[in-house]
Design an enzyme around this catalytic site. Structure first.
Site, PDB file in Angstrom:
ATOM      1  N   ARG A  46       9.932   5.451  10.546  1.00 30.60           N
ATOM      2  CA  ARG A  46      10.192   5.967   9.193  1.00 30.60           C
ATOM      3  C   ARG A  46      11.482   5.413   8.593  1.00 30.60           C
ATOM      4  O   ARG A  46      11.893   5.828   7.511  1.00 30.60           O
ATOM      5  CB  ARG A  46      10.248   7.501   9.221  1.00 30.60           C
ATOM      6  N   HIS A  76       3.685  -1.060  17.778  1.00 25.31           N
ATOM      7  CA  HIS A  76       3.129  -0.899  16.435  1.00 25.31           C
ATOM      8  C   HIS A  76       4.285  -0.946  15.449  1.00 25.31           C
ATOM      9  O   HIS A  76       5.226  -0.167  15.528  1.00 25.31           O
ATOM     10  CB  HIS A  76       2.385   0.435  16.302  1.00 25.31           C
ATOM     11  N   TYR A  79       5.162   1.624   9.449  1.00 30.15           N
ATOM     12  CA  TYR A  79       4.220   1.776   8.353  1.00 30.15           C
ATOM     13  C   TYR A  79       4.875   1.486   7.002  1.00 30.15           C
ATOM     14  O   TYR A  79       4.178   1.352   5.987  1.00 30.15           O
ATOM     15  CB  TYR A  79       3.647   3.196   8.348  1.00 30.15           C
ATOM     16  N   HIS A 116      -0.352  -3.366   9.983  1.00 28.79           N
ATOM     17  CA  HIS A 116      -1.347  -3.308   8.916  1.00 28.79           C
ATOM     18  C   HIS A 116      -1.059  -4.437   7.937  1.00 28.79           C
ATOM     19  O   HIS A 116       0.115  -4.690   7.612  1.00 28.79           O
ATOM     20  CB  HIS A 116      -1.275  -1.972   8.191  1.00 28.79           C
ATOM     21  N   GLU A 155      -4.257  -5.353  12.034  1.00 26.59           N
ATOM     22  CA  GLU A 155      -5.130  -4.219  12.318  1.00 26.59           C
ATOM     23  C   GLU A 155      -6.161  -4.003  11.217  1.00 26.59           C
ATOM     24  O   GLU A 155      -5.835  -4.080  10.021  1.00 26.59           O
ATOM     25  CB  GLU A 155      -4.298  -2.940  12.489  1.00 26.59           C
ATOM     26  N   ASP A 189      -9.530  -1.050  15.050  1.00 26.79           N
ATOM     27  CA  ASP A 189      -9.432   0.401  15.126  1.00 26.79           C
ATOM     28  C   ASP A 189     -10.794   1.004  14.815  1.00 26.79           C
ATOM     29  O   ASP A 189     -11.342   0.773  13.737  1.00 26.79           O
ATOM     30  CB  ASP A 189      -8.376   0.900  14.125  1.00 26.79           C
ATOM     31  N   HIS A 192     -10.941   3.246  11.713  1.00 20.42           N
ATOM     32  CA  HIS A 192     -10.754   2.477  10.477  1.00 20.42           C
ATOM     33  C   HIS A 192     -11.997   1.690  10.089  1.00 20.42           C
ATOM     34  O   HIS A 192     -12.391   1.689   8.915  1.00 20.42           O
ATOM     35  CB  HIS A 192      -9.568   1.530  10.639  1.00 20.42           C
ATOM     36  N   HIS A 226      -7.943   0.091  19.062  1.00 22.32           N
ATOM     37  CA  HIS A 226      -7.477   1.468  18.934  1.00 22.32           C
ATOM     38  C   HIS A 226      -8.717   2.354  18.979  1.00 22.32           C
ATOM     39  O   HIS A 226      -9.644   2.161  18.179  1.00 22.32           O
ATOM     40  CB  HIS A 226      -6.749   1.685  17.607  1.00 22.32           C
ATOM     41  N   ASP A 239      -8.721   7.492   6.199  1.00 23.27           N
ATOM     42  CA  ASP A 239      -8.230   7.320   7.561  1.00 23.27           C
ATOM     43  C   ASP A 239      -7.771   8.661   8.125  1.00 23.27           C
ATOM     44  O   ASP A 239      -6.658   9.106   7.862  1.00 23.27           O
ATOM     45  CB  ASP A 239      -7.070   6.322   7.538  1.00 23.27           C
ATOM     46  N   HIS A 241      -7.897  10.394  11.914  1.00 25.16           N
ATOM     47  CA  HIS A 241      -8.268  10.279  13.319  1.00 25.16           C
ATOM     48  C   HIS A 241      -8.718  11.619  13.889  1.00 25.16           C
ATOM     49  O   HIS A 241      -8.147  12.664  13.579  1.00 25.16           O
ATOM     50  CB  HIS A 241      -7.084   9.776  14.147  1.00 25.16           C
ATOM     51  N   GLU A 271      -4.911   6.808  19.643  1.00 20.34           N
ATOM     52  CA  GLU A 271      -3.876   7.175  18.672  1.00 20.34           C
ATOM     53  C   GLU A 271      -4.179   8.564  18.096  1.00 20.34           C
ATOM     54  O   GLU A 271      -4.061   8.797  16.902  1.00 20.34           O
ATOM     55  CB  GLU A 271      -3.816   6.173  17.532  1.00 20.34           C
TER      56      GLU A 271
END
Length: 293
Positions: A46, A76, A79, A116, A155, A189, A192, A226, A239, A241, A271
């Site tokens: 973040r 990873h 984001y 991504h 991804e 993924d 996804h 993933h 998206d 999960h 994930e």
């Protein structure tokens, strides 16, 4: 069962784990759940900037890795990074952040870095893909990893908003147009691709999806999966999960993937949400292992 014997029978199943308390502690966590592969954030996802790794942090991580069987480890990326933006300030910020991620990974010995592709922000898919291609080339040049085995794994995405990567053709474009394709690959993924409209629940649609995938991306370019079920329906472009077998994909879809011999050598990483005791990881991994034939 020893690690090499298990690997011969099925993919290397694992999970994303926290680095709270130190990067090296992620290995204790994956060991607690019986994982055979690991994914981590190398820094707070973040925040744009992270402090440089100390020699001691690097040493502890590498020692722990060896002690836990030298399993496949992926990072990873944050984001926050958007390699598809054409806004100069945001583009430079993203390129710097991802460059620093690759540098950290090389220091730690991690050769798989998931990201991504980014969001084109309304400018259109073609313009966005061209921007991602240029940005990836810049990152690879600046990070000094061209003499290493490090691979950036693009991804697959669910297709929310203006995000890129929900169609296999888009990832194929990035692989084909990079100056450094040997340093690029793909992370698939399950949630996804399902949300993007690729059905994998039954043998026929699963075969069609994999044919579409391999028409654009060579099998040798797929390095990681993933494993996430989906709270939303196929084609929802949302998206969300879900735990294995508790979403719209269901156990049959994961059985088809786990028993697909083309992917038996690859790490496959959960994930999904978990509590501090990691009980959900244990349950999900047990479900997955119960699906192998």
């Amino acid at each position: 069962m020893e690690r090499l014997e298990w690997a011969a029978l099925m993919p290397l199943l694992g999970a994303h784990q926290s680095i709270a308390g130190g990067l090296h502690l992620a290995f204790e966590r994956i060991n607690r759940v019986g994982g055979e592969s690991l994914q981590i954030f190398t820094a707070n996802q973040r925040q744009w900037r992270a402090k440089a790794l100390s020699d001691e942090e690097i040493r502890l991580f590498r020692v722990a890795w060896q002690e836990h069987g030298a399993m496949p480890v992926a990072s990873h990326a944050s984001y926050l990074i958007n390699l598809a933006t054409d806004e100069p300030e945001k583009a430079e910020k993203s390129i710097v952040a991802f460059t620093e991620e690759l540098i950290r990974c090389r220091q730690l010995g991690i050769n798989l870095v998931v990201i991504h592709p980014g969001s084109h922000g309304g400018r259109g898919i073609e313009a966005g893909l061209e921007c991602v291609t240029r940005s990836l080339d810049q990152v690879l040049l600046r990070s000094g990893v061209l003499d290493s085995e490090l691979k950036i794994l693009l991804e697959t995405t669910a297709g929310q908003g203006t995000s890129l990567g929900s169609r296999f053709e888009e990832l194929g474009f990035l692989l084909a147009n990079s100056r450094f394709p040997q340093h690029l690959g793909v992370c698939v993924d399950t949630c996804h691709i399902f949300a993007a409209g690729y059905d994998i629940r039954l043998p026929e649609p699963y075969a069609q999806t994999m044919a579409a995938l391999t028409a654009q991306i060579d099998l040798a370019q797929i390095h990681l999966f993933h494993l996430n079920d989906s709270h939303k329906e196929c084609g929802s472009r949302v998206d969300r999960h879900a735990h294995i077998g508790e979403g719209r994909i269901g156990l049959k879809g994961f059985s088809l993937l786990l028993n697909d011999h083309r992917f038996h050598h690859l790490p496959m990483i959960l994930e999904t949400h978990k509590g501090e005791d990691l009980a959900e990881d244990v349950e999900n991994l047990n479900r997955l292992r119960g699906l192998t034939r």
